[in-house]
Design a protein around this motif. Structure first.
Motif, PDB file in Angstrom:
ATOM      1  N   UNK A  51     -19.718 -48.251  14.828  1.00  0.00           N
ATOM      2  CA  UNK A  51     -19.403 -49.513  14.165  1.00  0.00           C
ATOM      3  C   UNK A  51     -19.143 -49.212  12.699  1.00  0.00           C
ATOM      4  N   UNK A  52     -18.046 -49.739  12.167  1.00  0.00           N
ATOM      5  CA  UNK A  52     -17.685 -49.530  10.767  1.00  0.00           C
ATOM      6  C   UNK A  52     -17.519 -50.887  10.115  1.00  0.00           C
ATOM      7  N   UNK A  53     -18.067 -51.048   8.926  1.00  0.00           N
ATOM      8  CA  UNK A  53     -17.915 -52.289   8.173  1.00  0.00           C
ATOM      9  C   UNK A  53     -18.964 -52.387   7.089  1.00  0.00           C
ATOM     10  N   UNK A  54     -19.095 -53.564   6.534  1.00  0.00           N
ATOM     11  CA  UNK A  54     -20.169 -53.848   5.573  1.00  0.00           C
ATOM     12  C   UNK A  54     -21.352 -54.269   6.432  1.00  0.00           C
ATOM     13  N   UNK A  81     -18.669 -26.011  22.186  1.00  0.00           N
ATOM     14  CA  UNK A  81     -20.050 -25.786  21.772  1.00  0.00           C
ATOM     15  C   UNK A  81     -20.237 -25.431  20.310  1.00  0.00           C
ATOM     16  N   UNK A  82     -19.173 -25.564  19.503  1.00  0.00           N
ATOM     17  CA  UNK A  82     -19.319 -25.272  18.070  1.00  0.00           C
ATOM     18  C   UNK A  82     -19.641 -26.520  17.245  1.00  0.00           C
ATOM     19  N   UNK A  83     -19.635 -27.669  17.905  1.00  0.00           N
ATOM     20  CA  UNK A  83     -19.978 -28.936  17.247  1.00  0.00           C
ATOM     21  C   UNK A  83     -20.783 -29.762  18.233  1.00  0.00           C
ATOM     22  N   UNK A  84     -21.831 -30.428  17.737  1.00  0.00           N
ATOM     23  CA  UNK A  84     -22.619 -31.285  18.625  1.00  0.00           C
ATOM     24  C   UNK A  84     -21.955 -32.646  18.764  1.00  0.00           C
ATOM     25  N   UNK A  85     -22.392 -33.368  19.768  1.00  0.00           N
ATOM     26  CA  UNK A  85     -21.879 -34.716  19.982  1.00  0.00           C
ATOM     27  C   UNK A  85     -22.198 -35.602  18.785  1.00  0.00           C
ATOM     28  N   UNK A  86     -23.409 -35.466  18.249  1.00  0.00           N
ATOM     29  CA  UNK A  86     -23.805 -36.267  17.078  1.00  0.00           C
ATOM     30  C   UNK A  86     -22.957 -35.929  15.865  1.00  0.00           C
ATOM     31  N   UNK A  87     -22.635 -34.675  15.678  1.00  0.00           N
ATOM     32  CA  UNK A  87     -21.784 -34.273  14.559  1.00  0.00           C
ATOM     33  C   UNK A  87     -20.387 -34.882  14.699  1.00  0.00           C
ATOM     34  N   UNK A 139     -16.432 -38.829  12.790  1.00  0.00           N
ATOM     35  CA  UNK A 139     -15.500 -39.927  13.058  1.00  0.00           C
ATOM     36  C   UNK A 139     -15.886 -41.162  12.240  1.00  0.00           C
ATOM     37  N   UNK A 140     -17.181 -41.472  12.180  1.00  0.00           N
ATOM     38  CA  UNK A 140     -17.635 -42.616  11.380  1.00  0.00           C
ATOM     39  C   UNK A 140     -17.293 -42.447   9.912  1.00  0.00           C
ATOM     40  N   UNK A 141     -17.522 -41.265   9.383  1.00  0.00           N
ATOM     41  CA  UNK A 141     -17.182 -40.993   7.977  1.00  0.00           C
ATOM     42  C   UNK A 141     -15.685 -41.109   7.730  1.00  0.00           C
ATOM     43  N   UNK A 142     -14.892 -40.552   8.630  1.00  0.00           N
ATOM     44  CA  UNK A 142     -13.444 -40.592   8.471  1.00  0.00           C
ATOM     45  C   UNK A 142     -12.921 -42.027   8.495  1.00  0.00           C
ATOM     46  N   UNK A 143     -13.327 -42.801   9.496  1.00  0.00           N
ATOM     47  CA  UNK A 143     -12.824 -44.167   9.612  1.00  0.00           C
ATOM     48  C   UNK A 143     -13.310 -45.037   8.459  1.00  0.00           C
ATOM     49  N   UNK A 144     -14.566 -44.909   8.069  1.00  0.00           N
ATOM     50  CA  UNK A 144     -15.056 -45.715   6.943  1.00  0.00           C
ATOM     51  C   UNK A 144     -14.332 -45.330   5.649  1.00  0.00           C
ATOM     52  N   UNK A 145     -14.029 -44.070   5.463  1.00  0.00           N
ATOM     53  CA  UNK A 145     -13.284 -43.630   4.273  1.00  0.00           C
ATOM     54  C   UNK A 145     -11.873 -44.200   4.264  1.00  0.00           C
ATOM     55  N   UNK A 146     -11.228 -44.197   5.425  1.00  0.00           N
ATOM     56  CA  UNK A 146      -9.867 -44.739   5.524  1.00  0.00           C
ATOM     57  C   UNK A 146      -9.862 -46.242   5.229  1.00  0.00           C
ATOM     58  N   UNK A 169     -18.868 -53.990  -2.918  1.00  0.00           N
ATOM     59  CA  UNK A 169     -18.522 -54.383  -1.552  1.00  0.00           C
ATOM     60  C   UNK A 169     -17.811 -53.232  -0.837  1.00  0.00           C
ATOM     61  N   UNK A 170     -16.814 -52.652  -1.480  1.00  0.00           N
ATOM     62  CA  UNK A 170     -16.101 -51.538  -0.857  1.00  0.00           C
ATOM     63  C   UNK A 170     -17.030 -50.342  -0.707  1.00  0.00           C
ATOM     64  N   UNK A 171     -17.859 -50.109  -1.698  1.00  0.00           N
ATOM     65  CA  UNK A 171     -18.843 -49.026  -1.594  1.00  0.00           C
ATOM     66  C   UNK A 171     -19.842 -49.245  -0.475  1.00  0.00           C
ATOM     67  N   UNK A 172     -20.020 -50.504  -0.076  1.00  0.00           N
ATOM     68  CA  UNK A 172     -20.949 -50.846   0.993  1.00  0.00           C
ATOM     69  C   UNK A 172     -20.384 -50.666   2.391  1.00  0.00           C
ATOM     70  N   UNK A 173     -19.118 -50.291   2.488  1.00  0.00           N
ATOM     71  CA  UNK A 173     -18.534 -50.041   3.806  1.00  0.00           C
ATOM     72  C   UNK A 173     -19.148 -48.758   4.343  1.00  0.00           C
ATOM     73  N   UNK A 174     -19.760 -48.871   5.501  1.00  0.00           N
ATOM     74  CA  UNK A 174     -20.444 -47.704   6.087  1.00  0.00           C
ATOM     75  C   UNK A 174     -20.249 -47.763   7.603  1.00  0.00           C
ATOM     76  N   UNK A 175     -21.001 -46.938   8.309  1.00  0.00           N
ATOM     77  CA  UNK A 175     -20.891 -46.908   9.755  1.00  0.00           C
ATOM     78  C   UNK A 175     -22.264 -46.663  10.355  1.00  0.00           C
ATOM     79  N   UNK A 176     -22.356 -46.962  11.637  1.00  0.00           N
ATOM     80  CA  UNK A 176     -23.547 -46.597  12.394  1.00  0.00           C
ATOM     81  C   UNK A 176     -23.132 -46.264  13.813  1.00  0.00           C
ATOM     82  N   UNK A 177     -23.868 -45.375  14.402  1.00  0.00           N
ATOM     83  CA  UNK A 177     -23.609 -44.948  15.769  1.00  0.00           C
ATOM     84  C   UNK A 177     -24.572 -45.706  16.670  1.00  0.00           C
ATOM     85  N   UNK A 178     -24.037 -46.272  17.727  1.00  0.00           N
ATOM     86  CA  UNK A 178     -24.873 -47.015  18.694  1.00  0.00           C
ATOM     87  C   UNK A 178     -24.738 -46.386  20.056  1.00  0.00           C
TER      88      UNK A 178
END
Length: 166
Positions: free
Chosen positions: A28-31, A106-112, A117-124, A157-166
């Motif tokens: 989820x991405x948003x404020x 196996x060079x990246x975990x699922x959580x990574x 992806x959350x960081x990339x989309x929130x940055x965009x 407000x823009x700085x508050x755009x973040x993400x969380x994994x559910x």
């Protein structure tokens, strides 16, 4: 001519297990939290603010003389979350395709992967919101905040755009 090969280890079950670990996960991405969630919602969908006598007097004091027939001040929709997502999703999906190869390998975990992806989309989306210029602010708002950028005032407000994994 015949060809023979022997695998040292069957890694397909591990690869399948890694991919299964992503099943059902969401980003989820948003404020999402903080004091600017309400402001993000106002800008995302627009808002009609009823003009009260107190507001009318304040605006008159500030030099904005509303017509007596004006009963509502309209803040226009400036969809930065939905449109920012829509304009960025193809780039994000391309990146996911590359990162999935690392998860399978196996060079990246699922959580990574989910964090990346959350960081990339929130940055965009932050980038889109910062560059958004239409619909413009009213001349009163530009004068009050000292900027014509509709979504940028303090940057909170823009700085508050973040993400969380559910």
């Amino acid at each position: 001519m015949s060809v023979k090969f022997k695998t040292v280890k069957n890694k397909f079950p591990e690869m399948q297990e890694r991919l299964q670990a992503l099943n059902g996960k969401k980003i989820e991405v948003g404020c999402i939290q903080g004091g600017h969630t309400w402001l993000a919602a106002i800008h995302e969908y627009g808002c009609n603010i009823p003009v009260t006598p107190k507001m009318r007097a304040f605006l008159h004091y500030k030099g904005v003389h509303l017509d007596k027939k004006t009963t509502v001040i309209k803040i226009p929709e400036r969809s930065f979350l939905r449109t920012g997502h829509d304009k960025s999703i193809n780039d994000v999906m391309d990146q996911i395709g590359l990162l999935l190869g690392q998860v399978v390998g196996g060079t990246m975990t699922e959580d990574q992967l989910l964090e990346a992806v959350g960081l990339l989309l929130s940055s965009k989306i932050k980038e889109y919101a910062t560059e958004l210029s239409k619909p413009p602010n009213s001349s009163f708002t530009v004068e009050e905040k000292g900027s014509s950028n509709p979504l940028v005032d303090t940057g909170a407000m823009i700085g508050g755009i973040s993400f969380r994994v559910k």
